[in-house]
Design an enzyme around this catalytic site. Structure first.
Site, PDB file in Angstrom:
ATOM      1  N   HIS A   8      29.522  37.806  34.700  1.00 30.59           N
ATOM      2  CA  HIS A   8      30.552  37.415  35.663  1.00 30.59           C
ATOM      3  C   HIS A   8      31.595  38.500  35.887  1.00 30.59           C
ATOM      4  O   HIS A   8      32.460  38.360  36.740  1.00 30.59           O
ATOM      5  CB  HIS A   8      31.239  36.130  35.185  1.00 30.59           C
ATOM      6  CG  HIS A   8      30.343  34.938  35.299  1.00 30.59           C
ATOM      7  ND1 HIS A   8      30.427  34.039  36.326  1.00 30.59           N
ATOM      8  CD2 HIS A   8      29.297  34.534  34.539  1.00 30.59           C
ATOM      9  CE1 HIS A   8      29.493  33.117  36.179  1.00 30.59           C
ATOM     10  NE2 HIS A   8      28.793  33.392  35.097  1.00 30.59           N
TER      11      HIS A   8
ATOM     12  N   ASP B 150      37.901  43.451  39.374  1.00 31.10           N
ATOM     13  CA  ASP B 150      37.507  42.044  39.256  1.00 31.10           C
ATOM     14  C   ASP B 150      36.027  41.930  39.558  1.00 31.10           C
ATOM     15  O   ASP B 150      35.547  42.509  40.534  1.00 31.10           O
ATOM     16  CB  ASP B 150      38.293  41.205  40.288  1.00 31.10           C
ATOM     17  CG  ASP B 150      38.581  39.800  39.784  1.00 31.10           C
ATOM     18  OD1 ASP B 150      37.854  39.319  38.908  1.00 31.10           O
ATOM     19  OD2 ASP B 150      39.553  39.190  40.290  1.00 31.10           O
TER      20      ASP B 150
HETATM   21  P1  ADQ Z   1      38.310  34.799  36.512  1.00 31.48           P
HETATM   22  O1  ADQ Z   1      38.809  36.110  36.016  1.00 31.48           O
HETATM   23  O2  ADQ Z   1      38.836  33.629  35.820  1.00 31.48           O
HETATM   24  O3  ADQ Z   1      36.735  34.727  36.496  1.00 31.48           O
HETATM   25  P2  ADQ Z   1      38.371  34.086  39.473  1.00 31.48           P
HETATM   26  O4  ADQ Z   1      37.068  34.404  40.052  1.00 31.48           O
HETATM   27  O5  ADQ Z   1      39.452  34.415  40.397  1.00 31.48           O
HETATM   28  O6  ADQ Z   1      38.709  34.825  38.097  1.00 31.48           O
HETATM   29  O7  ADQ Z   1      38.374  32.554  39.158  1.00 31.48           O
HETATM   30  C1  ADQ Z   1      39.513  31.909  38.819  1.00 31.48           C
HETATM   31  C2  ADQ Z   1      39.346  30.383  38.996  1.00 31.48           C
HETATM   32  O8  ADQ Z   1      40.441  29.799  38.367  1.00 31.48           O
HETATM   33  C3  ADQ Z   1      39.346  29.974  40.447  1.00 31.48           C
HETATM   34  O9  ADQ Z   1      38.443  28.944  40.668  1.00 31.48           O
HETATM   35  C4  ADQ Z   1      40.773  29.492  40.666  1.00 31.48           C
HETATM   36  O10 ADQ Z   1      40.894  28.438  41.560  1.00 31.48           O
HETATM   37  C5  ADQ Z   1      41.184  29.041  39.298  1.00 31.48           C
HETATM   38  N1  ADQ Z   1      42.630  29.340  39.151  1.00 31.48           N
HETATM   39  C6  ADQ Z   1      43.209  30.539  39.189  1.00 31.48           C
HETATM   40  N2  ADQ Z   1      44.542  30.422  39.059  1.00 31.48           N
HETATM   41  C7  ADQ Z   1      44.790  29.122  38.963  1.00 31.48           C
HETATM   42  C8  ADQ Z   1      45.980  28.347  38.811  1.00 31.48           C
HETATM   43  N3  ADQ Z   1      47.201  28.905  38.730  1.00 31.48           N
HETATM   44  N4  ADQ Z   1      45.842  27.033  38.697  1.00 31.48           N
HETATM   45  C9  ADQ Z   1      44.636  26.471  38.776  1.00 31.48           C
HETATM   46  N5  ADQ Z   1      43.514  27.115  38.916  1.00 31.48           N
HETATM   47  C10 ADQ Z   1      43.590  28.428  39.011  1.00 31.48           C
HETATM   48  C11 ADQ Z   1      35.643  35.572  36.098  1.00 31.48           C
HETATM   49  C12 ADQ Z   1      35.647  36.965  36.675  1.00 31.48           C
HETATM   50  C13 ADQ Z   1      35.706  36.905  38.185  1.00 31.48           C
HETATM   51  C14 ADQ Z   1      34.564  36.058  38.711  1.00 31.48           C
HETATM   52  C15 ADQ Z   1      34.505  34.738  38.011  1.00 31.48           C
HETATM   53  C16 ADQ Z   1      33.270  33.956  38.386  1.00 31.48           C
HETATM   54  O11 ADQ Z   1      36.740  37.719  36.179  1.00 31.48           O
HETATM   55  O12 ADQ Z   1      35.647  38.199  38.742  1.00 31.48           O
HETATM   56  O13 ADQ Z   1      34.755  35.828  40.100  1.00 31.48           O
HETATM   57  O14 ADQ Z   1      34.487  34.887  36.612  1.00 31.48           O
HETATM   58  O15 ADQ Z   1      32.130  34.684  38.150  1.00 31.48           O
END
Ligand code: ADQ
Length: 729
Positions: free
Chosen positions: A170, A372
């Protein structure tokens, strides 16, 4: 191994990830569940709800002996993997988040490399692998996720050699020059290559991985087809950009009540886990620059930053939190008026419903990680644009920027450029905003989570590619430059290298064509051939039957050959009698088809015909008897070798032959190729590292010090054939 797509997709799926879809907390009322945060859970939970199966992961707390998790409400089953607090510290905070996370995000100066953390990471991965294997006996697919479990596939493969096994990363896979900083780079690559399929978010990560396996492991890479061949196994590699539950977010956005931000003027929205990869300080600097350069936005625009607490036990994350607190305070202090504060900062998680409303009502989604894997927030923002269209500003360093081309792409390190992009977004005509959003939404609706799962599981159940025959051009690429203008000294093991492994050593006979090619090589004026075997010298002489070939028996304790004074290690005399006694001692283990081969000073206890379930016990006993006799036990293919503790091995034997033939400066006179399939050949591979081209033949299940692997005996024949035909030096 082939698979029928329909039956594969109907059989249960076994998913393993570090976290279960929920985390437990111990409260006065007992264990309480709350959903885990982060993209991975968001992605996987709906798949298992739909398809059924099994989820294996860490429950997030240290459980007391005998304590049970509250029964699951999910339509799929769950097996927790237990970690003690000390293990979690080394495995999770230590190696996963202190080493791998920064390194994989190309931030090596943040990575720390501690052997103790690495060891615990290895143990926990083994534990996961074992739990997965227990649950996956009839699984259609085992699907392991993310950087915390990169070694687990090797353990699953060891326990279930035929299971369909896939891995998805991921986070980014960094370029070769960064990945190789990891002292255990080979171990990771080898473990991943036990999978049938490895998925990444975008092609550039997949290409980085291919570079690494090619350059670090010497694996054979078919770039066009994205297939890796390593030992006797193939692995498909692909880009599978993760999507979101588009319809769900869209519906949530339609239903969400109007948020307070909608009243507060134009909102620039940032939503992240609090992590140094997310570029939150850089984003605040860019917003500050906007306010400096464009005073017309004062009192009109608010940056609303929501950060979910994450990894708060890790010092670096606590420092980041203080840095952001301070920055927000400073910018607000600098620009705030009686009725307006430019930055609103929320340090907590918000519900999906709230999030959907916030996305919808924001004028700008400012998603600017400095690195990311994908970034799902950008996709969620787009799905929620169901009213007045907002503008997505997206970091070109997020995987999502690969496909989300209609966003305004920025380099988050470029503070001025980012400030310009915010200004442009805030002043963009509705028509342009709408056309960008429409295109972004169309793609994300099509490439949603379901379509990601479908494309990944389809690829995972496709027929496994076979190894392409090794061709002249492979050998040319690997060896021509190395050998050019030099004589060649070629060393070959016998069993499993020149001849296929057989039930009984007497059946491992050279085919006529191999015998002929070997002879042709050995008769060339620019080539010397030596066969280095664990067999007794007389036995190997019988099998090879070529006077032009140098022969080393008993792992090099006895050597003879043309223009070479016959060598017998001086200490052997002390062992002949003891060997007879040891042979008699080992007779008691001659059960279930096991037998002992007496080879003069050494012996081999063979257990190839012994049923799997009684092997372990016999091998243990053989080790004990051999050690008791003052010999060294060494594991070989379905055999235990008993060798006198003389400090001599195939490596020393090779050195002896080279010095005899070419003198002490042999490495300037001759090029060396060594081909072997056995653990005992590893001594030669290690000794020859940097001094030769070495090939390990057969399965990639054990580590090797060889430069490359060859899949089977047929590939060794192809090598011999190529060497026999090359122009004379
Ligand atoms: P993350 O680094 O956790 O994931 P991201 O892909 O942005 O990053 O996912 C975050 C998730 O958490 C989203 O579904 C978002 O809605 C939720 N989220 C973020 N901030 C929030 C908040 N304040 N309150 C509630 N929910 C919140 C890792 C990798 C990414 C990759 C994903 C999936 O780092 O690059 O996209 O896995 O593979």
């Amino acid at each position: 191994m082939t698979a029928d797509l329909d039956t594969e997709t109907q059989r249960p799926i076994v998913v393993a990830s570090n976290r279960l879809p929920f985390t437990f907390e111990r409260t006065a009322e007992g264990l309480q569940r709350r959903p885990s945060s982060g993209g991975l859970v968001t992605a996987l939970d709906p798949i298992l709800r739909k398809r059924g199966g099994h989820w294996i992961g860490w429950p997030g707390i240290e459980m007391k002996p005998g304590e049970q998790l509250p029964s699951a409400r999910e339509p799929y089953s769950i097996t927790p993997v237990q970690l003690s607090a000390a293990e979690s510290e080394r495995f999770y905070e230590g190696f996963s988040n202190g080493t791998l996370w920064p390194l994989m995000h190309s931030m090596p100066t943040r990575a720390r490399f501690h052997r103790e953390d690495w060891e615990v990471y290895g143990q926990i991965n083994e534990r996961f692998g074992e739990v997965v294997a227990q649950q996956a006996l009839d699984a259609g697919l085992v699907w392991i996720h993310d950087y915390q479990l990169m070694l687990a596939p090797a353990h699953v493969r060891r326990l279930l050699p035929d299971v369909r096994l896939a891995f998805f990363l991921h986070i980014p896979f960094p370029p070769y020059d960064v990945f190789r900083l990891l002292p255990w780079d080979r171990e990771f690559l080898r473990a991943l290559l036990t999978c049938d399929l490895i998925g990444f978010h975008v092609r550039s990560y997949a290409h980085n991985f291919l570079d690494c396996v090619q350059r670090i492991l010497g694996a054979r890479v078919r770039r066009q087809e994205m297939i890796v061949e390593y030992g006797d196994r193939t692995t498909r590699v692909g880009a599978f950009p993760l999507g979101i539950e588009f319809d769900t977010f869209e519906s949530l956005a339609m239903a969400a009540p109007r948020t307070a931000t909608a009243e507060a003027g134009a909102t620039v929205l940032g939503v992240d886990r609090l992590d140094y990869t997310k570029g939150i300080p850089e984003r605040i600097y860019a917003f500050e620059r906007l306010l400096e350069n464009y005073p017309e936005h004062h009192e009109q625009v608010v940056l609303f930053q929501i950060a979910v607490p994450s990894r708060s036990q890790v010092e670096e994350y606590r420092e980041l939190k203080s840095e952001i607190d301070e920055l927000v305070g400073r910018v607000n202090g600098r620009f705030a008026t009686a009725t307006w504060s430019p930055i609103r900062y929320l340090y907590r998680s918000v519900t999906r419903q709230q999030l959907a409303g916030l996305y919808r009502d924001a004028r700008v989604g400012l998603i600017t990680p400095i690195r990311d894997g994908m970034n799902l927030v950008a996709k969620e923002f787009v799905a929620c644009q169901v009213g007045e269209p907002g503008v997505l500003i997206l970091s070109s360093l997020a995987g999502a920027s690969d496909t989300m081309r209609e966003a305004l792409l920025v380099n988050p390190y470029d503070i001025d450029g980012s400030a310009e992009a915010i200004h442009r977004a805030l002043t963009m005509e509705e028509e342009e905003r709408r056309s960008r959003v429409v295109a972004l939404r169309r793609r994300e609706r099509r490439d949603d989570l379901d379509s990601w799962v479908a494309s990944f599981t389809k690829a995972a159940s496709a027929t496994q590619p076979t190894i392409a025959p090794i061709t002249d051009s492979d050998f040319e690429g690997w060896l021509s430059d190395y050998m050019e203008g030099y004589r060649l000294s070629l060393f070959l093991d016998y069993d499993g290298t020149l001849a296929p492994l057989c039930d009984h050593p007497s059946n491992a006979i050279l085919s006529d064509s191999v015998h002929h090619t070997l002879k042709t090589c050995a008769e060339r004026p620019d080539t010397e051939v030596a066969v280095v075997s664990g067999r007794s010298l007389s036995d190997v002489r019988k099998m090879v039957d070529l006077e032009t070939v140098t022969l080393a028996g008993n792992h090099g304790l006895e050597i003879e050959g043309p223009r070479f004074s016959t060598f017998v290690h001086q200490d052997l005399i002390h062992y002949r009698e003891r060997a007879n006694q040891l042979a008699r001692d080992l007779e008691s283990l001659g059960v279930n088809g096991a037998w002992t081969e007496a080879k003069g000073p050494t012996l081999t206890y063979h257990y190839r015909s012994v049923p799997e379930d009684s092997r372990e016990q016999l091998v243990k006993q053989a080790h004990t008897i051999i050690s008791r006799a003052g010999y060294q036990p060494r594991d070989a293919h379905a055999a235990v070798e008993a060798r006198p503790p003389i400090g001599w091995d195939k490596g020393r034997a090779v050195l002896h032959i080279l010095r005899e033939r070419y003198g002490p400066s042999w490495s300037e006179e001759v090029r060396v190729i060594y081909v072997g399939d056995d653990q005992t050949d590893e001594d030669a591979f290690r000794f020859l590292a940097g001094l030769a081209q070495t090939f390990r033949v057969g399965s990639a299940d054990t580590a090797t010090a060889a430069t490359r692997r060859l899949p089977n005996v047929a590939a060794v024949h192809a090598l011999l054939d190529w060497l026999s035909r090359r122009p004379l030096t």
